[in-house]
Enzyme design. Structure first.
Site, PDB file in Angstrom:
ATOM      1  N   TYR A  64      -7.685   2.634   5.134  1.00  0.00           N
ATOM      2  CA  TYR A  64      -6.501   2.277   4.352  1.00  0.00           C
ATOM      3  C   TYR A  64      -6.759   2.499   2.860  1.00  0.00           C
ATOM      4  CZ  TYR A  64      -1.957   0.002   3.850  1.00  0.00           C
ATOM      5  OH  TYR A  64      -0.643  -0.251   3.585  1.00  0.00           O
ATOM      6  N   LYS A 112      -1.235  -1.964  -2.346  1.00  0.00           N
ATOM      7  CA  LYS A 112      -0.483  -3.079  -1.763  1.00  0.00           C
ATOM      8  C   LYS A 112      -0.890  -4.416  -2.385  1.00  0.00           C
ATOM      9  CE  LYS A 112       2.124  -0.951   1.277  1.00  0.00           C
ATOM     10  NZ  LYS A 112       3.591  -0.902   1.114  1.00  0.00           N
TER      11      LYS A 112
END
Length: 255
Positions: free
Chosen positions: A155, A162
């Site tokens: 990720y 995020k």
């Protein structure tokens, strides 16, 4: 009368009928909301416009969130059609595929900037441009993921983006509370979307999430849509600055 009857708003981030944003749109429309949609380019317009029309929406507007003029134009157009709006859905994220494939330490400076700009700063920009047309009691909801608070394999820079998005949610909520505008985020579990296809080992992430979640299943577009509906409706009138997890309990059970 549905939960959203008489309410109007715009959804940024529908790419196709597998998008989480599309699941949100369906739930909002089912409860009576009037919707507007945006698209990034001509290729996406061809996908988004028919979906919008299926929900009785003719407001389908171009918007590259890296272009401030285009964001301003979206809200100007919404003001012409509706005067005021009641909600904004931010379901936008992007990182270069190569920056997701290689070790995080090898993330390029430009790739880092791009991911933060599109995935996090865009929420700040959309909020700023939306404020003149947002009704008292308005609601803004963004989409996030567990990789913001835990290291999730592959990720990488998106997790950092995020994290910045979630922090932005809290700062915006603190600032806009006195105007009775709420800002929250939904942290969805792994769902097969166009964006997820760029994350390495995604099938394995789906398997692990399903195996470890207390509900013993993956969450769906519908699950996420219902949670966003709650945060965008008057049912959550006292909720702001929150990260709302919709992952079958995986975030807790994963330890």
């Amino acid at each position: 009368m549905g939960l959203m009857s008489g309410k109007k708003g715009v959804i940024f981030g529908v790419a196709n009928d597998k998008s989480i944003a599309w699941g949100i749109a369906q739930q909002l429309r089912a409860e009576g909301a009037e919707l507007a949609f945006t698209y990034l380019n001509e290729a996406l317009e061809k996908r988004v416009r028919p979906l919008a029309e299926s929900l009785d929406s003719s407001l389908v507007l171009p918007c590259d969130v890296q272009n401030e003029d285009e964001i301003v134009a979206v809200f100007s157009e919404l003001e012409k059609h509706w005067g005021k709006i009641d909600f904004v859905v931010h379901a936008i994220a992007f990182a270069n595929r190569e920056d997701l494939k290689q070790p995080f330490s090898q993330t390029s400076r430009e790739g880092f900037r791009l991911a933060l700009d599109v995935s996090a700063y865009s929420l700040v920009s959309l909020t700023r441009c939306a404020l003149p047309v947002l009704n008292d009691g308005g609601s803004i909801v963004a989409m996030t993921y567990l990789g913001s608070v835990r290291s999730v394999p592959a990720y990488n820079v998106m997790g950092v983006a995020k994290a910045a998005l979630e922090s932005s949610v809290r700062y915006l909520a603190a600032e806009l509370g006195e105007r009775n505008i709420r800002v929250n985020a939904v942290s969805a579990g792994p769902i097969k979307t166009l964006a997820a296809s760029g994350i390495g080992g995604f099938k394995e992430k789906l398997r692990v999430a399903e195996e470890r979640a207390p509900l013993k299943r993956l969450v769906t577009q519908e699950d996420v849509g219902k949670s966003a509906l709650y945060l965008l409706s008057d049912l959550s009138s006292g909720v702001t600055g929150e990260i709302h997890y919709v992952d079958g309990g995986f975030s807790t059970a994963a330890g």
